[in-house]
Design a protein around this motif. Structure first.
Motif, PDB file in Angstrom:
ATOM      1  N   UNK A 271     -39.120  -7.177 -15.992  1.00  0.00           N
ATOM      2  CA  UNK A 271     -40.490  -6.976 -16.462  1.00  0.00           C
ATOM      3  C   UNK A 271     -40.597  -7.426 -17.914  1.00  0.00           C
ATOM      4  N   UNK A 272     -41.685  -8.134 -18.228  1.00  0.00           N
ATOM      5  CA  UNK A 272     -41.946  -8.580 -19.594  1.00  0.00           C
ATOM      6  C   UNK A 272     -43.206  -7.912 -20.118  1.00  0.00           C
ATOM      7  N   UNK A 273     -43.225  -7.622 -21.419  1.00  0.00           N
ATOM      8  CA  UNK A 273     -44.416  -7.034 -22.024  1.00  0.00           C
ATOM      9  C   UNK A 273     -45.431  -8.128 -22.338  1.00  0.00           C
ATOM     10  N   UNK A 274     -46.509  -7.749 -22.997  1.00  0.00           N
ATOM     11  CA  UNK A 274     -47.576  -8.724 -23.267  1.00  0.00           C
ATOM     12  C   UNK A 274     -47.179  -9.768 -24.299  1.00  0.00           C
ATOM     13  N   UNK A 275     -45.999  -9.592 -24.921  1.00  0.00           N
ATOM     14  CA  UNK A 275     -45.467 -10.589 -25.851  1.00  0.00           C
ATOM     15  C   UNK A 275     -44.367 -11.431 -25.210  1.00  0.00           C
ATOM     16  N   UNK A 276     -44.264 -11.338 -23.883  1.00  0.00           N
ATOM     17  CA  UNK A 276     -43.276 -12.090 -23.094  1.00  0.00           C
ATOM     18  C   UNK A 276     -41.834 -11.698 -23.409  1.00  0.00           C
ATOM     19  N   UNK A 277     -41.646 -10.465 -23.892  1.00  0.00           N
ATOM     20  CA  UNK A 277     -40.303  -9.971 -24.157  1.00  0.00           C
ATOM     21  C   UNK A 277     -39.854  -9.091 -22.997  1.00  0.00           C
ATOM     22  N   UNK A 278     -38.604  -9.291 -22.547  1.00  0.00           N
ATOM     23  CA  UNK A 278     -38.077  -8.500 -21.435  1.00  0.00           C
ATOM     24  C   UNK A 278     -37.870  -7.056 -21.849  1.00  0.00           C
ATOM     25  N   UNK A 279     -38.280  -6.128 -21.000  1.00  0.00           N
ATOM     26  CA  UNK A 279     -38.078  -4.699 -21.221  1.00  0.00           C
ATOM     27  C   UNK A 279     -36.736  -4.316 -20.594  1.00  0.00           C
TER      28      UNK A 279
END
Length: 321
Positions: A271-279
């Motif tokens: 899953x990625x956040x709205x900044x395209x960073x993986x959680x």
């Protein structure tokens, strides 16, 4: 029918624990589906008990019938036999002469067992099995005995989990990182509007309610995912439950979508956040897995991405709650 039972049947008591498990899963579905799931679960649990008596190893976690999502999509009662594969456990009720085999389970099974569920007397009778079926109507007088089943299972070759080579020829060169820029608007699903390749015929009925409460609205859909690796397609299932006017619980599951029982080792979903960073807490990788799952909560308007990858090949799906 009685002659069949005397010749083939293994009888056991349906205990309170079995009933509680069956009720738990059946209560997750609307009324029309509930009885089907209830009988399917009892059939799986009954044959799992038989397997324990015969010292046959099973894995309920890999059994599709005891799954919170797959029974929404297909009529299945599948028990996973360790090192062998998926065995379909079809329920019948007393005095039936035929067993209905759903079209969606006519293949990709190592065999079919028939379990008579006698709710009045709280008994289950395992009537017999067949290696394969050719139609959706199986006469009970054509069942082989459980002794035949044990012989067949012993001779059955162990399944092999497919592994992904570290650098198979031609794969890395052709690998791509595909991003689907069209954002899936999940809130529209509650109005029956599906888009961006999510298939309406696989959608989970909106009337399905969680076990804990009947007030929450639930909906879902499925989509086929094709990585560039020359392997089986994947089935991505998304289910969402409206917890409040502003909060939604989301469950994402990834399954093999063909005759393979397991996902290829090394497939990841993150899953990625709205900044395209993986959680980091919401990242899973397959290893002898027949499905992967991510579960989380979001608020209306939240944006996230789901990245599905295998080595250098990846697909990114974008969503807004």
């Amino acid at each position: 029918m009685s002659n069949i039972q005397e010749k083939l049947a293994f009888t056991l008591t349906i205990d309170g624990k079995m009933i509680n498990i069956a009720e738990k899963f059946s209560n997750m579905h609307h009324a029309q589906k509930s009885q089907e799931v209830y009988l399917n679960v009892l059939a799986i649990l009954a044959f799992n008990f038989y397997c324990q008596c015969m010292e046959i190893e099973t894995d309920l976690d890999k059994s599709y019938g005891l799954d919170g999502i797959m029974p929404h999509l297909i009529n299945t009662a599948t028990l996973f036999i360790k090192d062998k594969g998926l065995l379909e456990c079809r329920p019948v009720i007393p005095k039936q002469e035929f067993c209905q085999i759903p079209s969606e389970v006519l293949s990709e099974r190592i065999g079919y067992v028939v379990v008579e569920i006698d709710e009045d007397n709280r008994q289950a009778r395992i009537l017999g099995f067949v290696e394969s079926v050719e139609s959706e109507k199986l006469p009970l007088n054509q069942l082989d005995s459980l002794r035949d089943f044990l012989t067949y299972l012993h001779k059955l070759e162990p399944i092999k989990v497919k592994e992904y080579a570290s650098n198979p020829a031609g794969i890395i060169e052709n690998a791509t990182n595909r991003i689907n820029e069209e954002i899936v608007k999940l809130s529209k699903w509650f109005d029956g509007i599906l888009d961006n390749g999510w298939e309406a015929n696989l959608a989970i009925a909106k009337s399905i309610s969680p076990v804990e409460t009947s007030a929450n609205q639930e909906t879902g859909a499925a989509k086929f995912i094709h990585l560039k690796h020359p392997s089986e397609p994947l089935l991505l299932i998304l289910r969402q439950t409206q917890l409040s006017s502003n909060e939604v619980e989301i469950v994402l599951r990834l399954y093999p979508a063909s005759e393979s029982i397991f996902l290829l080792d090394g497939i990841k979903m993150a899953l990625q956040d709205d900044q395209d960073k993986i959680i980091p807490q919401l990242e899973k990788q397959s290893k002898a897995s027949n499905w992967l799952q991510l579960k989380f909560k979001g608020n209306i308007g939240d944006k996230f991405g789901l990245k599905i990858s295998l080595e250098e090949d990846s697909i990114l799906e974008k969503f807004v709650v």
